[in-house]
Structure formats: structure tokens, C-alpha cells
Design a protein around this motif. Structure first.
Motif, PDB file in Angstrom:
ATOM      1  N   VAL A 380       1.085  -1.385  -0.272  1.00 55.20           N
ATOM      2  CA  VAL A 380       0.267   0.001   0.315  1.00 55.20           C
ATOM      3  C   VAL A 380       0.779   1.077   0.180  1.00 55.20           C
ATOM      4  CG1 VAL A 380      -1.251   1.530   1.556  1.00 55.20           C
ATOM      5  CG2 VAL A 380      -2.093  -1.428   0.999  1.00 55.20           C
ATOM      6  N   ASN A 381       1.618   0.981   0.863  1.00 56.30           N
ATOM      7  CA  ASN A 381       2.978   2.385   0.954  1.00 56.30           C
ATOM      8  C   ASN A 381       3.626   2.622  -0.618  1.00 56.30           C
ATOM      9  OD1 ASN A 381       1.752   2.458   3.290  1.00 56.30           O
ATOM     10  ND2 ASN A 381       3.888   1.901   4.117  1.00 56.30           N
ATOM     11  N   MET A 382       4.188   1.660  -1.512  1.00 55.28           N
ATOM     12  CA  MET A 382       4.396   1.692  -2.763  1.00 55.28           C
ATOM     13  C   MET A 382       3.547   2.590  -3.474  1.00 55.28           C
ATOM     14  SD  MET A 382       7.264   1.376  -4.733  1.00 55.28           S
ATOM     15  CE  MET A 382       8.272  -0.024  -3.523  1.00 55.28           C
ATOM     16  N   GLY A 383       2.207   1.908  -3.322  1.00 57.67           N
ATOM     17  CA  GLY A 383       1.405   2.613  -4.376  1.00 57.67           C
ATOM     18  C   GLY A 383       0.945   4.148  -3.721  1.00 57.67           C
ATOM     19  N   THR A 384       1.033   4.344  -2.619  1.00 59.22           N
ATOM     20  CA  THR A 384       0.790   5.797  -2.159  1.00 59.22           C
ATOM     21  C   THR A 384       1.580   6.068  -2.512  1.00 59.22           C
ATOM     22  OG1 THR A 384      -0.860   4.399  -0.622  1.00 59.22           O
ATOM     23  CG2 THR A 384      -0.340   6.907  -0.418  1.00 59.22           C
ATOM     24  N   LEU A 385       2.533   6.435  -2.296  1.00 56.07           N
ATOM     25  CA  LEU A 385       3.768   7.088  -3.105  1.00 56.07           C
ATOM     26  C   LEU A 385       4.528   7.292  -4.664  1.00 56.07           C
ATOM     27  CD1 LEU A 385       6.750   5.917  -0.291  1.00 56.07           C
ATOM     28  CD2 LEU A 385       5.941   8.038  -0.390  1.00 56.07           C
ATOM     29  N   ALA A 386       4.236   6.276  -4.777  1.00 55.13           N
ATOM     30  CA  ALA A 386       3.827   6.519  -6.219  1.00 55.13           C
ATOM     31  C   ALA A 386       2.797   7.719  -7.052  1.00 55.13           C
ATOM     32  CB  ALA A 386       3.381   5.354  -7.315  1.00 55.13           C
ATOM     33  N   ALA A 387       1.526   7.112  -6.235  1.00 57.62           N
ATOM     34  CA  ALA A 387       0.520   8.160  -6.569  1.00 57.62           C
ATOM     35  C   ALA A 387       1.002   9.701  -6.170  1.00 57.62           C
ATOM     36  CB  ALA A 387      -0.424   7.823  -5.749  1.00 57.62           C
ATOM     37  N   PHE A 388       1.180   9.669  -5.317  1.00 59.17           N
ATOM     38  CA  PHE A 388       1.565  11.608  -5.175  1.00 59.17           C
ATOM     39  C   PHE A 388       2.573  11.972  -5.637  1.00 59.17           C
ATOM     40  CE2 PHE A 388       0.639  10.837   0.023  1.00 59.17           C
ATOM     41  CZ  PHE A 388      -0.987  10.743  -0.459  1.00 59.17           C
ATOM     42  N   CYS A 389       3.673  10.445  -6.123  1.00 55.36           N
ATOM     43  CA  CYS A 389       4.125  11.419  -6.816  1.00 55.36           C
ATOM     44  C   CYS A 389       4.469  12.585  -8.639  1.00 55.36           C
ATOM     45  CB  CYS A 389       6.096  10.853  -7.629  1.00 55.36           C
ATOM     46  SG  CYS A 389       7.359  10.201  -6.598  1.00 55.36           S
ATOM     47  N   LEU A 390       3.344  10.891  -8.914  1.00 64.36           N
ATOM     48  CA  LEU A 390       2.460  11.467 -10.525  1.00 64.36           C
ATOM     49  C   LEU A 390       1.538  12.873  -9.981  1.00 64.36           C
ATOM     50  CD1 LEU A 390       1.520   8.009 -11.975  1.00 64.36           C
ATOM     51  CD2 LEU A 390       2.869  10.085 -13.036  1.00 64.36           C
ATOM     52  N   VAL A 391       0.389  12.811  -8.771  1.00 65.99           N
ATOM     53  CA  VAL A 391      -0.306  13.905  -8.554  1.00 65.99           C
ATOM     54  C   VAL A 391       0.688  15.534  -8.794  1.00 65.99           C
ATOM     55  CG1 VAL A 391      -0.685  14.397  -6.099  1.00 65.99           C
ATOM     56  CG2 VAL A 391      -2.088  14.714  -7.643  1.00 65.99           C
ATOM     57  N   SER A 392       1.744  15.077  -8.309  1.00 67.44           N
ATOM     58  CA  SER A 392       2.620  16.140  -7.846  1.00 67.44           C
ATOM     59  C   SER A 392       3.775  17.044  -9.416  1.00 67.44           C
ATOM     60  CB  SER A 392       4.122  15.843  -7.132  1.00 67.44           C
ATOM     61  OG  SER A 392       3.679  15.700  -5.874  1.00 67.44           O
ATOM     62  N   VAL A 393       3.461  15.671 -10.190  1.00 69.68           N
ATOM     63  CA  VAL A 393       4.299  16.365 -11.377  1.00 69.68           C
ATOM     64  C   VAL A 393       3.094  16.955 -12.063  1.00 69.68           C
ATOM     65  CG1 VAL A 393       4.717  14.978 -13.497  1.00 69.68           C
ATOM     66  CG2 VAL A 393       5.414  14.883 -11.445  1.00 69.68           C
ATOM     67  N   ALA A 394       1.765  16.615 -12.291  1.00 72.43           N
ATOM     68  CA  ALA A 394       0.745  16.202 -12.971  1.00 72.43           C
ATOM     69  C   ALA A 394       0.238  17.858 -12.598  1.00 72.43           C
ATOM     70  CB  ALA A 394      -0.775  15.780 -13.041  1.00 72.43           C
ATOM     71  N   VAL A 395       0.162  18.573 -11.491  1.00 70.66           N
ATOM     72  CA  VAL A 395       0.299  19.756 -11.482  1.00 70.66           C
ATOM     73  C   VAL A 395       1.036  20.968 -11.846  1.00 70.66           C
ATOM     74  CG1 VAL A 395       0.499  21.586  -9.296  1.00 70.66           C
ATOM     75  CG2 VAL A 395      -0.818  19.679  -8.970  1.00 70.66           C
TER      76      VAL A 395
END
Length: 464
Positions: A380-395
Motif C-alpha cells: 500500500v505504501n509503495m502504491g500511494t507514494l507513486a500516486a503522490f509523485c504523479l499528482v505532483s507532476v500533474a500540477v
């Protein structure tokens, strides 16, 4: 290339407001409590013990580090959620900015994050439930108490309590989001009261000598624990999944995201400091109810029983909100044609994606019954950290491609704050085990196969 085709933001928002869609019933108070409901659970009641074994008395520092990483990502989520108030969270944002393949992969990642989070928390719920009924002399057969191999020296086959709580909450979510939010609000109020009770009683039993040495495993232990207890903050992003059901998303979503994260950080730091001040950290080994253990260690058995009950309610709300987030991601992907159409069908009676809710609930209740907690938490941690990276790039991407968009909330310091979010998340990912990286890689490879074999040609954007 068709795999990088994007959805039009204006069309997405317009489609979400058509009659017959999800009901808009949630306000800012609901969202803050939804965030707290999703965050305060297994992290504070279960993983504090595991984190203490890694960081020692410096565990509060681990929570602060994890919270800082989350805070940078939370500011990015707040901008997107208020700008694009559509169900699907980072999946939807990625579809509008980085293209279909990236959106599919992050949606596939969110299935892992939310789905396994519900499974992991239900396993923690089971531990506290069994602790509570044991206090009155009731015990389940060993075979039905945990997943295979989860308890050393004990033969276990199936975690029955974890399965049952998942199915009950699936039924509740299928009935309607308004009903689920009301129950969540009540349970959140009770569990916050229980946490405050622990603080008030536990602080009198703190022995400062238990905080020495403060960092027995150095900075490596503190950062390793931060990567683990990061799981404790998962949930504020689930608030963004409710975007399409919020009355005033432009104002209310940033309040829900940032408000819930702030409250929970203060609670985590305080509880972990008191807990390690009561019990020498090495005594948390093999314990799945560390907060109540600390009270029993202090001789406050009656309060420990209240904490067990509060933990059960606390983790119930986490399962409820994360399960909700999972169903809305599946709903959004199905509505775009990337998953079977039936998964986006809305029940005329309940106003919910009824079929999708039951499919998700049954699959992950079985996972909860059959896979140990530590394995689930790391994935779960791995999946969440990857998602947080992408939302930051998307902004950053959306600021460059659509600078004219009205943003009710603007993430400060772009591109520096999103870049810091990426750096922090990648840093925490580096402290996860090689086995976790391999398992995550396998999950992503499966996602690629499903996309090219099924989803790509069925997408609503695919030329007909």
C-alpha cells in the motif's frame, strides 16, 4: 499516439454535473471527518508498535517526516480537486494532463492502494476485535483468527473477522453515501474522544528514561520507520474521490484535505511520544494492539478496554472511507470505457455504483482473510507514494498547458513545492524492501498487459 490521448477538462466537469449522476450531498464538515476517518486507524492503533521497533523513541520524528511528505502532496491534491471536481482522484487528473496510458497505470495503482489499504486495516481491526472479546473470555478457533503463516507458532488459515467487517461495510456503502457519511461522522467523534482519553491518562505514566537512547538505530531507523508509518497518513487523498458528490467542491475539498491531515499529524506525534514513554520500545515486538498494551503496562486496564473499542471504531471508519475511494476510482475508469460498463452503472434507488461496490468489497475481503498485515502495508505504501509523485507532476504540467483555468485553490510555490513532494516520496520509497519493489513492478506489468489487451480499444476516446 493514442496511448497519450487526453480528456478535455471542461467536458469532464460538464459530464459530472448531468442529471442522473452521483448525488451531491457532502459539505466541508463531512469531508474533514471523512479525511480523519480514513487516516486515524491502523496507523495510530497498530503500526505505532511496528514503527517503534524500527525508530525507537524517535518514532514521533518518523511521523513528522512522513507528514511533511504528505503535506507537499496534499497541497497538490487540493489544487487539482478544487479545479477538477470529478470522481476518480489522481486517475482523472492524469487523464486530463498526461494521457490515457499514464491515467490507466495510476488507476491500476490506486486499485492496489485503496483495495489493499482496506484489506490491511481490516486485518488490524480483527486484531483489536479479538483482543476486546478475549477480555470477556471469548476466543475464536485459532484457524479463523489470521491469514496463513501470519502468527509464528500458531496454525492459522483464514481471518474471519477481517472478512466479515469488510462485507458489512460494503453493504453499507452500497446503500448510499449520505448514510455512510453520517455513520462515519459519529464513529470519528467517538474515536477522537478515545485518542484524547489515551493522551490524558497515558501522559501521567510516562517515564523519560524510556526515551533514552532517543535514536537507537540512527537516522536510518527514523527514515525506515517513516517509510512504514507513511501508511498511517493514507486517506486524505480518498477525500478527493468524493469530488463529484460535494456541494461546493471549489471551497470544501481543500478544507477537507488540509484540515484532516493537520489534525491527524498532531494526534500521531502526541500518541507515539506518550506510548514510547510508557513502554520500552523493544516490548512492542509481535504486538498488534500497542496503544492498549501501553495502558495495560501502566495498570490502566479499564482505559485499555475503551481504547480497544475505540480502535475498532477507528479502523471501521478507515475501511469505510478507503473502500469508498476504491469504488469511485473503479466507477470513473468504467465510465471512461477502460473497465466493463456495468461497473459504472448507478443504482436508481441508492444513487451509488452498486455492482462495483460489491465486486470491490468481495475481492478485497478475501485478500484480507488470506494475506498477512505486514505484506499488505508495504505494498500500500509503495502504491500511494507513486500516486503522490504523479499528482505532483500533474500540477506542474497543468499549470503549463492550461494556465487560464480558474483555480479556487492554488498550490503555493509551483514548481518547487510539487518537486519537493516528488523528492520526499521517492526518498521514502527507497527505504522500502526489494521484495516490495518487485511485487509492485509485477502489479504494474499486469496492468500494462490488461491495458493493451482490453482497455485501450474499449476506451471512449478510441477512434470508432
Amino acid at each position: 499516439m493514442s496511448i497519450f490521448r487526453t480528456k478535455n477538462l471542461d467536458d469532464m466537469v460538464a459530464a459530472s454535473r448531468k442529471p442522473g449522476g452521483l448525488k451531491k450531498v457532502l459539505g466541508p464538515f463531512d469531508l474533514v471527518l471523512m479525511g480523519i476517518g480514513a487516516i486515524v486507524g491502523t496507523g495510530i492503533f497498530v503500526l505505532t508498535g511496528t514503527g517503534a521497533l524500527t525508530a525507537g523513541p524517535a518514532l514521533p520524528l518518523s511521523f513528522v517526516i512522513a507528514a511533511v511528505a504528505c503535506a507537499f502532496a496534499a497541497l497538490c491534491y487540493a489544487e487539482f480537486a478544487s479545479t477538477v471536481p470529478v470522481a476518480g482522484s489522481i486517475y482523472t487528473y492524469s487523464y486530463a494532463t498526461m494521457g490515457e496510458l499514464v491515467a490507466w497505470m495510476i488507476g491500476w495503482d490506486l486499485m492496489l492502494e485503496y483495495g489493499l489499504a482496506t484489506s490491511a486495516v481490516s486485518v488490524g481491526w480483527s486484531g483489536y476485535f479479538q483482543s476486546l472479546i478475549a477480555s470477556v473470555g471469548w476466543h475464536l478457533p485459532d484457524a479463523l483468527t489470521a491469514a496463513p503463516g501470519a502468527v509464528p507458532g500458531k496454525v492459522t488459515y483464514f481471518n474471519l473477522p477481517a472478512l466479515l467487517i469488510m462485507l458489512v461495510l460494503t453493504w453499507l456503502l452500497a446503500l448510499g453515501v449520505r448514510e455512510s457519511a453520517r455513520l462515519n461522522n459519529v464513529m470519528v467523534a467517538i474515536k477522537i474522544g478515545v485518542v484524547v482519553l489515551f493522551i490524558a491518562v497515558g501522559i501521567r505514566h510516562v517515564e523519560p528514561a524510556n526515551w533514552q537512547p532517543f535514536m537507537p538505530f540512527g537516522h536510518t531507523g527514523v527514515l525506515g520507520a517513516a517509510a512504514l508509518v507513511f501508511f498511517a497518513f493514507i486517506g486524505f487523498d480518498a477525500v478527493t474521490s468524493a469530488a463529484e458528490e460535494v456541494k461546493r467542491p471549489e471551497r470544501d475539498l481543500p478544507i477537507g484535505i488540509i484540515g484532516s491531515l493537520t489534525v491527524c499529524t498532531l494526534l500521531y506525534v502526541t500518541v507515539s511520544a506518550i506510548m514510547t514513554g510508557i513502554v520500552p520500545f523493544k516490548q512492542f515486538e509481535g504486538v498488534d494492539h500497542p496503544v492498549s498494551l501501553a495502558l495495560k503496562f501502566a495498570g490502566e486496564n479499564w482505559v485499555a478496554s475503551f481504547v480497544d473499542a475505540g480502535a475498532i471504531l477507528g479502523m471501521t471508519t478507515v475501511i469505510l472511507v478507503m473502500l469508498y475511494g476504491q469504488t469511485r476510482v473503479v466507477f470513473a475508469m468504467s465510465r471512461d470505457g477502460l473497465l466493463p460498463a456495468r461497473l459504472s452503472a448507478i443504482s436508481p434507488k441508492h444513487g451509488t455504483p452498486y455492482f462495483a461496490t460489491w465486486v470491490v468489497g468481495i475481492i478485497f475481503s478475501l485478500i484480507a482473510a488470506l494475506i498477512p498485515l505486514d505484506t499488505l502495508a508495504k505494498l500500500v505504501n509503495m502504491g500511494t507514494l507513486a500516486a503522490f509523485c504523479l499528482v505532483s507532476v500533474a500540477v506542474i504540467v497543468l499549470r503549463r498547458t492550461r494556465p487560464e483555468l480558474h483555480r479556487a485553490f492554488r498550490c503555493p510555490g509551483v514548481p518547487f513545492v510539487p518537486a519537493l513532494a516528488v523528492v520526499c516520496c521517492l526518498g521514502l520509497m527507497s527505504y522500502l524492501s526489494l521484495e516490495t519493489w518487485i511485487a509492485f513492478g509485477i502489479w504494474l506489468l499486469i496492468g500494462l498487459v490488461v491495458y493493451f489487451a482490453y482497455a485501450r480499444k474499449r476506451s471512449l476516446l478510441h477512434p470508432r
